[in-house]
Write an enzyme that holds these catalytic residues in place. Structure first.
Site, PDB file in Angstrom:
ATOM      1  N   ARG A 162       4.950 -12.789   9.758  1.00  0.00           N
ATOM      2  CA  ARG A 162       5.526 -11.452   9.717  1.00  0.00           C
ATOM      3  C   ARG A 162       6.885 -11.491  10.417  1.00  0.00           C
ATOM      4  NH1 ARG A 162       3.363  -6.207   9.336  1.00  0.00           N
ATOM      5  NH2 ARG A 162       1.496  -7.048   8.398  1.00  0.00           N
TER       6      ARG A 162
ATOM      7  N   GLU B  41       0.875  -1.170   0.000  1.00  0.00           N
ATOM      8  CA  GLU B  41       0.000   0.000   0.000  1.00  0.00           C
ATOM      9  C   GLU B  41       0.915   1.224   0.000  1.00  0.00           C
ATOM     10  OE1 GLU B  41      -2.713   0.407   3.316  1.00  0.00           O
ATOM     11  OE2 GLU B  41      -3.472   2.299   2.509  1.00  0.00           O
TER      12      GLU B  41
ATOM     13  N   LYS C  68       4.489   0.886   8.798  1.00  0.00           N
ATOM     14  CA  LYS C  68       4.536   2.187   8.130  1.00  0.00           C
ATOM     15  C   LYS C  68       3.857   3.251   8.983  1.00  0.00           C
ATOM     16  CE  LYS C  68       3.595   0.053   3.940  1.00  0.00           C
ATOM     17  NZ  LYS C  68       2.217  -0.083   3.547  1.00  0.00           N
TER      18      LYS C  68
HETATM   19  P1  ATP Z   1       2.577  -1.868   7.524  1.00  0.00           P
HETATM   20  O1  ATP Z   1       1.863  -2.211   8.794  1.00  0.00           O
HETATM   21  O2  ATP Z   1       3.994  -1.530   7.727  1.00  0.00           O
HETATM   22  O3  ATP Z   1       1.833  -0.874   6.695  1.00  0.00           O
HETATM   23  P2  ATP Z   1       1.453  -3.798   5.828  1.00  0.00           P
HETATM   24  O4  ATP Z   1       1.455  -5.279   5.920  1.00  0.00           O
HETATM   25  O5  ATP Z   1       0.172  -3.079   6.049  1.00  0.00           O
HETATM   26  O6  ATP Z   1       2.591  -3.240   6.740  1.00  0.00           O
HETATM   27  P3  ATP Z   1       1.618  -3.549   3.004  1.00  0.00           P
HETATM   28  O7  ATP Z   1       2.120  -2.404   2.226  1.00  0.00           O
HETATM   29  O8  ATP Z   1       0.181  -3.861   2.957  1.00  0.00           O
HETATM   30  O9  ATP Z   1       2.084  -3.299   4.486  1.00  0.00           O
HETATM   31  O10 ATP Z   1       2.488  -4.844   2.732  1.00  0.00           O
HETATM   32  C1  ATP Z   1       2.926  -5.335   1.505  1.00  0.00           C
HETATM   33  C2  ATP Z   1       3.340  -6.757   1.730  1.00  0.00           C
HETATM   34  O11 ATP Z   1       4.426  -6.836   2.655  1.00  0.00           O
HETATM   35  C3  ATP Z   1       2.207  -7.564   2.301  1.00  0.00           C
HETATM   36  O12 ATP Z   1       2.127  -8.788   1.608  1.00  0.00           O
HETATM   37  C4  ATP Z   1       2.600  -7.761   3.738  1.00  0.00           C
HETATM   38  O13 ATP Z   1       2.050  -8.919   4.260  1.00  0.00           O
HETATM   39  C5  ATP Z   1       4.131  -7.776   3.660  1.00  0.00           C
HETATM   40  N1  ATP Z   1       4.731  -7.361   4.938  1.00  0.00           N
HETATM   41  C6  ATP Z   1       4.535  -6.207   5.591  1.00  0.00           C
HETATM   42  N2  ATP Z   1       5.198  -6.179   6.759  1.00  0.00           N
HETATM   43  C7  ATP Z   1       5.866  -7.352   6.851  1.00  0.00           C
HETATM   44  C8  ATP Z   1       6.732  -7.931   7.825  1.00  0.00           C
HETATM   45  N3  ATP Z   1       7.051  -7.297   8.937  1.00  0.00           N
HETATM   46  N4  ATP Z   1       7.241  -9.163   7.575  1.00  0.00           N
HETATM   47  C9  ATP Z   1       6.924  -9.802   6.438  1.00  0.00           C
HETATM   48  N5  ATP Z   1       6.113  -9.323   5.494  1.00  0.00           N
HETATM   49  C10 ATP Z   1       5.580  -8.107   5.677  1.00  0.00           C
HETATM   50 MG    MG Z   2      -1.201  -1.875   5.527  1.00  0.00          MG
END
Ligand code: ATP
Ligand code: MG
Length: 559
Positions: free
Chosen positions: A262, A35, A272
């Site tokens: 994760r 995102e 983020k």
């Molecule tokens: P954040 O909470 O930092 O916004 P998110 O999962 O909402 O993380 P996205 O931009 O939706 O962020 O994530 C893109 C991809 O990265 C998704 O498939 C997510 O599952 C993966 N991802 C995000 N954070 C991690 C993590 N700490 N370890 C492994 N994969 C991750």
């Molecule tokens: Mg997110």
């Protein structure tokens, strides 16, 4: 099967099974779906390496898909940063896609679902909807709008789409099962109205699809075979499949959502939203501050793509969430920079060293090896003269037998130069040492092969010639948080655990060979650590960031 000899991880086992039963090899397709609401962080690196790594392993396409369904939080700046970071890591996506590319298709499907009696417009407040959801142990209650006619639903959805209704007035919900043991199946929201400017669709759309409604359908449109997400989405899988059931054509590939754990890193935050808070509060200078766990921050800190990829690979993919100690990441960058970074001599806390038997006006340019780990790195010349600078703590007037640095009456070697012997000190009125006087052995020059040069002495010190030294700014970074897991401490906000001493700025005295260095040039400051040139560098002043200290400051170095 691939020829790769490495043992398969559980994700690869899943793929191998699917290749036997459901998919042909040329149907494999993956995606990385960020995102664009912030910069990528080290957690994302795990997901990037997983998806792009599978792409390489199976020679399958990997799309970069921006999950841009919430205009309130998303920006073009983040899209650009995400692309820059993935490219810098060395990966190439097959296609650049946006969930917003599919807004029309999603809308058309939603209209069809209304016609099929599978979706309805709910006109209650979000509080009322939440209340009716029930709990995991008690069934939910139906909305009074659940039985709305198809015509009325179509009419309202169109009004929502055209911006003729207010934010929060109506939502579109899937009509599934208010009694499902899976709360997510209790008529989830598919669309909400948002009167916001979207970074790509501008003001064209007034309704925006929710994550669950968007993700699987986007996977289907792109014919992604495996949609890997983190474990918290496990309960969403049922909904992912239900939404696919509404649209999938039997002749086309049906995507599968599969989950992995994760990855969290100690002494930082990997979210983020939380990283955005640090930026907004001015705790750091920006998303690429060298203390941030973002890919851009790590890059500015001096990490290499290889060190990040090796880190991600070494922790692997798992089924259970865990906290990885930050020292593991630091280990990987040391390993990589040890091979790559040229060595230079820089003194960070200087005291003057005067060689009493060295000619006053003489300068010798001594030969110094750039990297003993890499012969191709070549050699350079460093100036040597009567007045040098050494580290203040490399000298003690009196010391025990374990102190292998300079003391009065004992010999040490100056790296790339001569063996010297401490003779006396000069102190100021407060008793601080201002000068150390020593003598040198002119026959002991490093690399000369003479008997004196082969003499074994216990310690080797780095130094710079005082009159040739280049004054540089050195930024010494420490962990951003004092706690290993700052965002999991009960009743406390993670911001309370910001380390007040995470940055110290000092002046360093560098050998002149670094004069023309450019941002991102990396060095080992001998005996001190790995450092990188920061983009704040100007033609007047070089700025260095400390990537990591050397694990082991003393001993080791031989001449
Ligand atoms: P954040 O909470 O930092 O916004 P998110 O999962 O909402 O993380 P996205 O931009 O939706 O962020 O994530 C893109 C991809 O990265 C998704 O498939 C997510 O599952 C993966 N991802 C995000 N954070 C991690 C993590 N700490 N370890 C492994 N994969 C991750
Ligand atoms: Mg997110």
């Amino acid at each position: 099967m691939t020829n790769d000899a490495a043992p398969l991880n559980f994700i690869e086992h899943i793929i191998e099974e699917d290749l036997k039963n459901d998919y042909k090899k040329d149907q494999l397709c993956f995606r990385f779906p960020p995102e664009p609401n912030g910069y990528l962080h080290i957690g994302h690196a795990s997901s990037i390496c997983l998806n792009f790594g599978l792409g390489e392993r199976y020679n399958a396409p990997v799309n970069l898909r921006f999950d841009d369904t919430n205009p309130a939080k998303e920006e073009q700046e983040f899209v650009d940063a995400i692309k820059r970071d993935i490219s810098w890591l060395g990966y190439k996506w097959s296609e650049e896609r946006y969930a917003s590319d599919y807004f029309q298709q999603l809308y058309d499907w939603a209209v069809q679902m209304i016609k099929d009696g599978k979706a309805y417009v709910d006109s209650q407040t979000s509080e009322a909807i939440a209340e009716q959801k029930g709990t995991p142990n008690t069934p939910g209650k139906s909305s009074p709008f659940r039985a709305r006619s198809v015509e009325e639903n179509l009419d309202l959805l169109e009004k929502m789409k055209n911006g003729e209704t207010k934010e929060g007035e109506h939502v579109l919900r899937a009509k599934i099962n208010m009694e499902s043991p899976n709360m997510l199946m209790r008529d989830p929201v598919m669309y909400r109205t948002l009167n916001k400017h979207h970074h790509r669709t501008g003001t064209d759309w007034k309704i925006f699809p929710m994550y669950d409604w968007t993700h699987g359908e986007s996977d289907y449109i792109e014919q992604v075979s495996h949609s890997f997400c983190t474990l918290e989405f496990l309960p969403h899988r049922e909904l992912y499949d239900w939404f696919l059931d509404q649209v999938v054509d039997k002749d086309k590939l049906r995507p599968k959502q599969r989950e992995f754990a994760r990855r969290n890193l100690s002494h930082t935050v990997v979210s983020k939203r939380k990283l955005a808070q640090l930026v907004a509060a001015g705790v750091v200078t920006g998303w690429d501050d060298p203390r941030m766990s973002t890919i851009s921050g790590l890059r500015r800190r001096g990490y290499t793509p290889e060190s990040i990829k090796n880190f991600a690979e070494s922790i692997g993919v798992g089924k259970r969430e865990n906290l990885i100690d930050i020292s593991h990441l630091e280990f990987n960058v040391r390993e990589d920079l040890n091979k790559k970074a040229p060595r230079i001599m820089v003194v960070l806390d200087p005291v003057k060293l005067i060689i009493s038997n060295y000619p006053d006006e003489k300068t010798e340019w001594l030969d110094a090896e750039n990297n003993q780990e890499d012969e191709s790195a070549g050699n350079r010349e460093v100036p040597f003269s009567k007045e040098l600078l050494i580290e203040r703590d490399d000298f003690k007037e009196e010391a025990n037998r374990k102190f292998f640095r300079l003391t009065i009456g004992k010999e040490v070697r100056l790296k790339n130069a001569y063996i010297i012997k401490g003779e006396s000190v000069v102190k100021d009125a407060e008793g601080n040492i201002t000068e150390i006087h020593c003598t040198y052995d002119p026959d002991s020059k490093s690399g000369s092969g003479s008997e004196a040069s082969l003499r074994k002495v216990k310690g080797t010190l780095h130094w710079v010639s005082a009159s040739h030294a280049l004054l540089v700014e050195v930024r010494l970074y420490d962990r951003l948080f004092t706690e290993a897991s700052p965002d999991t401490i009960k009743d406390k906000d993670f911001m309370e655990f910001v380390n007040p001493d995470s940055l110290e700025i000092i002046t360093g005295f560098a050998e002149p060979s670094v004069k023309d260095s450019k941002p991102e040039d990396k060095f080992q400051f001998q005996r001190l650590g790995y450092f990188v040139v920061d983009p704040d560098t100007t033609s007047e002043k070089l700025v260095f960031n400390r990537t990591v200290p050397l694990r082991d400051s003393w001993g080791k170095l031989s001449d």
